[in-house]
Design an enzyme around this catalytic site. Structure first.
Site, PDB file in Angstrom:
ATOM      1  N   LEU A   1       0.828  -1.217   0.000  1.00  0.00           N
ATOM      2  CA  LEU A   1       0.000   0.000   0.000  1.00  0.00           C
ATOM      3  C   LEU A   1       0.851   1.251   0.000  1.00  0.00           C
ATOM      4  O   LEU A   1       0.418   2.309  -0.422  1.00  0.00           O
ATOM      5  CB  LEU A   1      -0.918   0.019   1.236  1.00  0.00           C
ATOM      6  CG  LEU A   1      -1.988  -1.056   1.323  1.00  0.00           C
ATOM      7  CD1 LEU A   1      -2.678  -1.000   2.680  1.00  0.00           C
ATOM      8  CD2 LEU A   1      -3.008  -0.869   0.214  1.00  0.00           C
TER       9      LEU A   1
ATOM     10  N   ASP B   1       2.646  16.248  11.304  1.00  0.00           N
ATOM     11  CA  ASP B   1       2.989  15.750   9.969  1.00  0.00           C
ATOM     12  C   ASP B   1       1.719  15.667   9.109  1.00  0.00           C
ATOM     13  O   ASP B   1       1.511  14.698   8.391  1.00  0.00           O
ATOM     14  CB  ASP B   1       3.670  14.383  10.093  1.00  0.00           C
ATOM     15  CG  ASP B   1       4.397  13.971   8.811  1.00  0.00           C
ATOM     16  OD1 ASP B   1       4.619  14.825   7.929  1.00  0.00           O
ATOM     17  OD2 ASP B   1       4.733  12.773   8.689  1.00  0.00           O
TER      18      ASP B   1
END
Ligand SMILES: Nc1ncnc2c1ncn2[C@@H]1O[C@H](COP(=O)(O)OP(=O)(O)O)[C@@H](O)[C@H]1O
Ligand SMILES: [Mg+2]
Length: 274
Positions: free
Chosen positions: A18, A136
């Site tokens: 992924l 982030d």
């Protein structure tokens, strides 16, 4: 033992790749117990540097265990093997991440972006109320479920904000995140208010959602900082955006930290985008 074998023993059938980060790879898997597909973030501790192992990874694990919100990816289990690999099993973002989505489909219509951004802002409100900062926030860390609901992930730079004896937030000093989403105070290495930093990144995310492009060119940090400090936000001419949407972005991309919106103000933005 390879990853597929380790996962098999724990009741997961490993699937496709992924994603890949600096020290982690992410695979899909089928869980026999949950009877559904999941994602597994695999971190090889032998390949990671010391500050990552001592500071960031323990925080990521701690924060994942702490957060529980419909717009934050759910963690099912975390385990470690004796040879130093950590497996973080989470809910799967079936439609991938927001960056892939925008790359494929271009800018998101404002009414859809409003719904997604509202979900993201609520996830951040939840974190900030718990005194957790993400640090982030970026499109790669926003996953989409099958109905395209936002699921915030990657708590690799997150932490509990430190407070002094008077309860005031202690400023952060660690550079976190990526330059394109980093606030001017962070880019300049000035100790920063971590919650206020998250809001800047939210401004960058909303800009990318509705414009399909980045607000600043991060290939020249000096030039980028200059634009940011002059509070100049250039919206592409080709995009028709509401005044409310542009105003909200503009107020999140506020270089003066004392004037930047806080998460409650983002959600109650008086010009009415949300
Ligand atoms: N639960 C998930 N469902 C679907 N894709 C995921 C999931 N978790 C991570 N990914 C993909 O893997 C990438 C890297 O994962 P992330 O947790 O952000 O790792 P890193 O800390 O290395 O950035 C993400 O940007 C996303 O594309
Ligand atoms: Mg990431």
């Amino acid at each position: 033992m390879d990853d597929a074998e380790v996962l098999k023993k724990r009741g997961y059938i490993m699937g496709i790749n992924l994603g890949e980060g600096s020290y982690a790879k992410v695979k899909s898997a089928y869980s026999d117990r949950l009877k559904c597909n999941v994602a597994v973030k695999i971190i090889d501790k032998r390949k990671a540097p010391r500050d990552f192992l001592e500071r960031f990874l323990p925080r990521e694990i701690e924060m994942l265990a702490r957060v529980k919100h419909p717009c934050i990816i759910k963690t099912y289990e975390i385990f470690e093997t004796s040879d130093g690999k950590v497996y973080i099993v989470t809910e799967l973002g079936v439609q991938g991440d927001l960056l892939e989505f925008i790359k494929k489909r271009g800018a998101i219509p404002e009414d859809v972006a409003r719904k997604m951004f509202y979900q993201l802002a609520n996830a951040i409100k939840y974190c900030h109320e718990l005194d957790i900062v993400h640090r982030d926030l970026k499109c790669e860390n926003l996953l989409l479920d099958k109905e395209y609901n936002i699921k915030l992930t990657d708590f690799g730079f997150s932490k509990r904000v430190a407070r002094d004896e008077d309860g005031r937030v202690v400023l952060s000093k660690t550079f976190c995140g990526s330059a394109a989403y980093a606030a001017p105070e962070v880019l300049q290495g000035i100790p920063y208010q971590p919650k206020v930093y998250d809001i800047w990144s939210l401004g960058v995310v909303l800009f990318i959602m509705v414009c399909g492009s980045m607000p600043y060119d991060d290939s020249n940090i000096k030039k980028m900082l200059k634009l940011q400090k002059e509070h100049r936000v250039h919206f592409p001419r080709s995009k028709v955006l509401s005044v409310e949407c542009k105003d909200l972005i503009y107020r999140m991309l506020q270089p003066d930290v004392s004037r930047r919106l806080c998460i409650d103000e983002v959600l109650m933005h008086d010009s009415g985008f949300l």
